[in-house]
Design a protein around this motif. Structure first.
Motif, PDB file in Angstrom:
ATOM      1  N   ARG A 122      -3.383   4.803   2.052  1.00  0.00           N
ATOM      2  CA  ARG A 122      -3.567   5.264   3.430  1.00  0.00           C
ATOM      3  C   ARG A 122      -3.247   6.741   3.501  1.00  0.00           C
ATOM      4  N   ILE A 123      -3.808   7.396   4.477  1.00  0.00           N
ATOM      5  CA  ILE A 123      -3.343   8.704   4.935  1.00  0.00           C
ATOM      6  C   ILE A 123      -3.325   8.583   6.455  1.00  0.00           C
ATOM      7  N   SER A 179       0.859  -1.178   0.000  1.00  0.00           N
ATOM      8  CA  SER A 179       0.000   0.000   0.000  1.00  0.00           C
ATOM      9  C   SER A 179       0.901   1.235   0.000  1.00  0.00           C
ATOM     10  N   VAL A 180       0.327   2.376  -0.313  1.00  0.00           N
ATOM     11  CA  VAL A 180       1.083   3.631  -0.341  1.00  0.00           C
ATOM     12  C   VAL A 180       0.375   4.679   0.502  1.00  0.00           C
ATOM     13  N   ILE A 181       1.149   5.657   0.925  1.00  0.00           N
ATOM     14  CA  ILE A 181       0.555   6.807   1.603  1.00  0.00           C
ATOM     15  C   ILE A 181       0.176   7.800   0.515  1.00  0.00           C
ATOM     16  N   ALA A 182      -1.095   8.111   0.448  1.00  0.00           N
ATOM     17  CA  ALA A 182      -1.570   9.089  -0.532  1.00  0.00           C
ATOM     18  C   ALA A 182      -1.199  10.487  -0.048  1.00  0.00           C
ATOM     19  N   PRO A 183      -0.774  11.355  -0.935  1.00  0.00           N
ATOM     20  CA  PRO A 183      -0.403  12.701  -0.523  1.00  0.00           C
ATOM     21  C   PRO A 183      -1.591  13.573  -0.125  1.00  0.00           C
ATOM     22  N   SER A 184      -2.789  13.230  -0.601  1.00  0.00           N
ATOM     23  CA  SER A 184      -3.973  14.033  -0.256  1.00  0.00           C
ATOM     24  C   SER A 184      -5.237  13.297  -0.691  1.00  0.00           C
ATOM     25  N   LYS A 185      -6.360  13.751  -0.173  1.00  0.00           N
ATOM     26  CA  LYS A 185      -7.645  13.200  -0.611  1.00  0.00           C
ATOM     27  C   LYS A 185      -7.896  13.563  -2.070  1.00  0.00           C
ATOM     28  N   GLN A 186      -7.480  14.756  -2.474  1.00  0.00           N
ATOM     29  CA  GLN A 186      -7.651  15.178  -3.870  1.00  0.00           C
ATOM     30  C   GLN A 186      -6.905  14.240  -4.803  1.00  0.00           C
TER      31      GLN A 186
END
Length: 126
Positions: free
Chosen positions: A111-112, A58-65
């Motif tokens: 994920r965030i 999985s990756v950490i998304a930089p933002s919801k956008q």
């Protein structure tokens, strides 16, 4: 020799190192993670070797956008829970990470984390 850098002291030189392929350990709201730029296949391969893993990452998304732009979100209520201790597996609209992150699958775990470190993840994508 590994460097220890307090994430509160991060600067542009660290962003450059990550963009050039460095692997790092980072805190989240649940556990520590082993990370790299999800865009660099060689760095992802290095993590696969360290973890001896053949499962999708999985990756950490930089933002919801970023999530809405790049992934198919059928239920926005999930994304409203972020940041938080959740990983959501969503269908990819277009190739957004190195193929060896999710092993060429058409889905990606994102994920965030609810942790101050997450603000740093946004920097390389701005």
């Amino acid at each position: 020799m590994p460097d220890y850098i307090n994430f509160k002291d991060l600067d542009e030189s660290i962003v450059k190192r990550i963009k050039s392929g460095d692997v790092f350990i980072y805190p989240t709201d649940t556990i520590y993670g082993l990370g790299c730029s999800a865009l660099i296949e060689e760095s992802v391969s290095r993590i696969r070797e360290i973890k001896k893993s053949d499962k999708p990452f999985s990756v950490i998304a930089p933002s919801k956008q970023w999530i809405y732009k790049n992934l198919e979100v059928k239920n926005r209520n999930y994304i409203k829970k972020l940041p938080g201790a959740y990983t959501f597996v969503l269908k990819i609209k277009k190739r957004i990470v190195a193929k060896n992150v999710n092993l060429g699958m058409k889905t990606l775990g994102i994920r965030i984390p609810n942790h101050e470190f997450t603000r740093f993840i946004k920097v390389p994508f701005v």
